[in-house]
Design an enzyme around this catalytic site. Structure first.
Site, PDB file in Angstrom:
ATOM      1  N   ARG A   1       0.849  -1.192   0.000  1.00  0.00           N
ATOM      2  CA  ARG A   1       0.000   0.000   0.000  1.00  0.00           C
ATOM      3  C   ARG A   1       0.888   1.248   0.000  1.00  0.00           C
ATOM      4  NH1 ARG A   1      -3.609  -2.347  -1.919  1.00  0.00           N
ATOM      5  NH2 ARG A   1      -5.714  -2.673  -1.121  1.00  0.00           N
TER       6      ARG A   1
ATOM      7  N   HIS B   1      -1.008  -0.312 -10.065  1.00  0.00           N
ATOM      8  CA  HIS B   1      -1.827  -1.173  -9.193  1.00  0.00           C
ATOM      9  C   HIS B   1      -2.352  -2.402  -9.947  1.00  0.00           C
ATOM     10  CE1 HIS B   1      -4.389  -1.170  -5.280  1.00  0.00           C
ATOM     11  NE2 HIS B   1      -4.113  -2.393  -5.683  1.00  0.00           N
TER      12      HIS B   1
HETATM   13  P1  NAP Z   1      -2.688 -10.441   5.512  1.00  0.00           P
HETATM   14  O1  NAP Z   1      -2.863 -11.910   5.268  1.00  0.00           O
HETATM   15  O2  NAP Z   1      -3.637  -9.739   6.413  1.00  0.00           O
HETATM   16  O3  NAP Z   1      -1.180 -10.235   6.019  1.00  0.00           O
HETATM   17  C1  NAP Z   1      -0.714  -9.035   6.515  1.00  0.00           C
HETATM   18  C2  NAP Z   1       0.672  -9.258   7.094  1.00  0.00           C
HETATM   19  O4  NAP Z   1       1.163  -8.000   7.566  1.00  0.00           O
HETATM   20  C3  NAP Z   1       0.679 -10.203   8.297  1.00  0.00           C
HETATM   21  O5  NAP Z   1       1.824 -11.004   8.291  1.00  0.00           O
HETATM   22  C4  NAP Z   1       0.702  -9.242   9.479  1.00  0.00           C
HETATM   23  O6  NAP Z   1       1.287  -9.742  10.650  1.00  0.00           O
HETATM   24  C5  NAP Z   1       1.571  -8.150   8.926  1.00  0.00           C
HETATM   25  N1  NAP Z   1       1.366  -6.905   9.666  1.00  0.00           N
HETATM   26  C6  NAP Z   1       0.243  -6.159   9.778  1.00  0.00           C
HETATM   27  N2  NAP Z   1       0.448  -5.089  10.563  1.00  0.00           N
HETATM   28  C7  NAP Z   1       1.748  -5.172  10.953  1.00  0.00           C
HETATM   29  C8  NAP Z   1       2.563  -4.364  11.778  1.00  0.00           C
HETATM   30  N3  NAP Z   1       2.088  -3.259  12.369  1.00  0.00           N
HETATM   31  N4  NAP Z   1       3.838  -4.737  11.973  1.00  0.00           N
HETATM   32  C9  NAP Z   1       4.325  -5.858  11.395  1.00  0.00           C
HETATM   33  N5  NAP Z   1       3.607  -6.674  10.601  1.00  0.00           N
HETATM   34  C10 NAP Z   1       2.337  -6.331  10.387  1.00  0.00           C
HETATM   35  O7  NAP Z   1      -2.723  -9.656   4.131  1.00  0.00           O
HETATM   36  P2  NAP Z   1      -2.399 -10.187   2.651  1.00  0.00           P
HETATM   37  O8  NAP Z   1      -3.546 -10.903   2.086  1.00  0.00           O
HETATM   38  O9  NAP Z   1      -1.073 -10.888   2.686  1.00  0.00           O
HETATM   39  O10 NAP Z   1      -2.267  -8.792   1.876  1.00  0.00           O
HETATM   40  C11 NAP Z   1      -1.296  -7.835   2.259  1.00  0.00           C
HETATM   41  C12 NAP Z   1      -1.604  -6.512   1.597  1.00  0.00           C
HETATM   42  O11 NAP Z   1      -1.309  -6.580   0.204  1.00  0.00           O
HETATM   43  C13 NAP Z   1      -3.068  -6.112   1.630  1.00  0.00           C
HETATM   44  O12 NAP Z   1      -3.424  -5.530   2.867  1.00  0.00           O
HETATM   45  C14 NAP Z   1      -3.154  -5.126   0.504  1.00  0.00           C
HETATM   46  O13 NAP Z   1      -2.891  -3.820   1.023  1.00  0.00           O
HETATM   47  C15 NAP Z   1      -2.004  -5.530  -0.433  1.00  0.00           C
HETATM   48  N6  NAP Z   1      -2.492  -5.991  -1.739  1.00  0.00           N
HETATM   49  C16 NAP Z   1      -2.050  -5.368  -2.865  1.00  0.00           C
HETATM   50  C17 NAP Z   1      -2.472  -5.793  -4.107  1.00  0.00           C
HETATM   51  C18 NAP Z   1      -1.956  -5.169  -5.375  1.00  0.00           C
HETATM   52  O14 NAP Z   1      -2.463  -5.450  -6.461  1.00  0.00           O
HETATM   53  N7  NAP Z   1      -0.972  -4.319  -5.309  1.00  0.00           N
HETATM   54  C19 NAP Z   1      -3.360  -6.878  -4.205  1.00  0.00           C
HETATM   55  C20 NAP Z   1      -3.791  -7.483  -3.039  1.00  0.00           C
HETATM   56  C21 NAP Z   1      -3.345  -7.038  -1.811  1.00  0.00           C
HETATM   57  P3  NAP Z   1       0.600 -10.945  11.459  1.00  0.00           P
HETATM   58  O15 NAP Z   1       0.816 -12.162  10.575  1.00  0.00           O
HETATM   59  O16 NAP Z   1       1.363 -11.005  12.704  1.00  0.00           O
HETATM   60  O17 NAP Z   1      -0.855 -10.592  11.602  1.00  0.00           O
END
Ligand code: NAP
Length: 311
Positions: free
Chosen positions: A226, A274
């Site tokens: 993000r 994106h």
């Molecule tokens: P997720 O499963 O919710 O994983 C988020 C990860 O971030 C988890 O490992 C979490 O830790 C960690 N995290 C959150 N807050 C943190 C903090 N304050 N300090 C350290 N680690 C932290 O999400 P996901 O499905 O992998 O997706 C991740 C992000 O990718 C989404 O939120 C979205 O913004 C982005 N995204 C981008 C696209 C694109 O096309 N560019 C597409 C899809 C998603 P824990 O494991 O300890 O909870």
């Protein structure tokens, strides 16, 4: 017969409607799928939602049992004060594979130094032999559904992969770090840094002048997470003084990235619009159908968002 509201991007209804119909039938769920102008809010049982769809006020949906997001990132809905129902985010194999392919491609581009040759159109026989992946440190900030899949794939290619998350984790082949000290260690190993964290108050400006200075000099940054994760002025300064060699950014604080934004013209930045990973209707519909089945059966839903945590 359940009534589902499709409140995703209007232009994607034609792709989602048949995919949802098929997935619901396979899950044994009788449902009709309507658009916002086709039924009063009080008749809706489940809302299939995306922030680029037409719904931002959830108060009319008095009967809705859940809001099922088509997007993985939920920062634009998680704090909505009209949302009282459970919110589930999207974890989709299509989304995951897309992100793995984008991240792997960008890591290999940086690792192999491909730009050096792709952009050369004058005779200049300069051989720069890249190290092997086993000699290259890649750090993944975020070890969730997407970060863990990317980290595991990169480790499979032989990279020395470090991951960082909020809570401690154990993933085979990955050096897992967490917490403030863990961040410092993870950044110090990041010749290539990938950010796959959600947009929350805690992650905003995580990459700033202080943390960028903890990277090895000449690091490459890939941000498909993000836009809020990076302090833009600090990144530009780090690129200009050589601390960061190159950044490929897929997400921005404001999208589309405004034409006058300095990222467009900076020679060290690649702007990717994106497109790192898109939710795929066929696989996403199966996740939606399974969650509706779970809600109807009184079972715990998949991928429930922790509203206080923000992701
Ligand atoms: P997720 O499963 O919710 O994983 C988020 C990860 O971030 C988890 O490992 C979490 O830790 C960690 N995290 C959150 N807050 C943190 C903090 N304050 N300090 C350290 N680690 C932290 O999400 P996901 O499905 O992998 O997706 C991740 C992000 O990718 C989404 O939120 C979205 O913004 C982005 N995204 C981008 C696209 C694109 O096309 N560019 C597409 C899809 C998603 P824990 O494991 O300890 O909870």
């Amino acid at each position: 017969m359940l009534t589902l509201l499709y409140a995703g991007a209007p232009g994607a209804f034609a792709a989602y409607e048949p995919a949802l119909r098929e997935a619901l039938a396979t899950a044994g769920i009788a449902a009709r799928i309507l658009r916002p102008d086709e039924a009063p809010g009080a008749e809706i049982d489940y809302i299939i939602y995306a922030p680029n769809g037409p719904v931002s006020d959830f108060t009319p949906f008095t009967r809705a049992k859940a809001v099922l997001s088509l997007w993985a990132g939920v920062e634009r809905v998680v704090g909505n004060p009209t949302l009282t129902q459970p919110l589930c985010r999207m974890v989709d194999t299509g989304l995951e594979r897309g992100m793995v392919e984008w991240v792997t491609g960008q890591v290999l581009r940086a690792h192999l130094g491909l730009d050096r040759y792709i952009h050369r159109h004058t005779p200049h026989w300069e051989r720069v032999v890249p190290p092997l992946a086993s000699e290259r440190g890649v750090t993944m900030l975020g070890l969730g559904a997407l970060g863990a899949a990317c980290a595991t794939t990169l480790a499979g290619l032989g990279f020395r992969v470090t991951g960082w998350s909020r809570r401690p984790k154990a993933i085979p082949g990955i050096t897992c770090e967490s917490g403030a000290e863990g961040l410092r260690a993870a950044l110090a190993r990041a010749e290539i840094l990938v950010t796959l964290l959600p947009n929350t108050p805690q992650t905003t400006d995580l990459l700033n002048a202080e943390t960028l200075a903890q990277l090895p000099r000449g690091a490459v940054i890939l941000n498909p997470g993000r836009g809020n994760l990076i302090d833009e002025a600090a990144l530009l300064a780090a690129l200009d003084n050589g601390q960061v060699a190159q950044a490929t950014l897929d997400v921005f604080r404001s999208e589309p990235l405004p034409p006058e934004h300095p990222f467009w013209a900076h020679p060290g930045i690649t702007v990717s619009p994106h497109i790192a990973a898109e939710t795929r209707p066929a696989t996403a519909a199966q996740v939606i159908a399974e969650n509706i089945r779970r809600f109807e059966a009184g079972e715990p839903p998949l991928h429930l968002v922790d509203r206080a945590r923000g992701y």
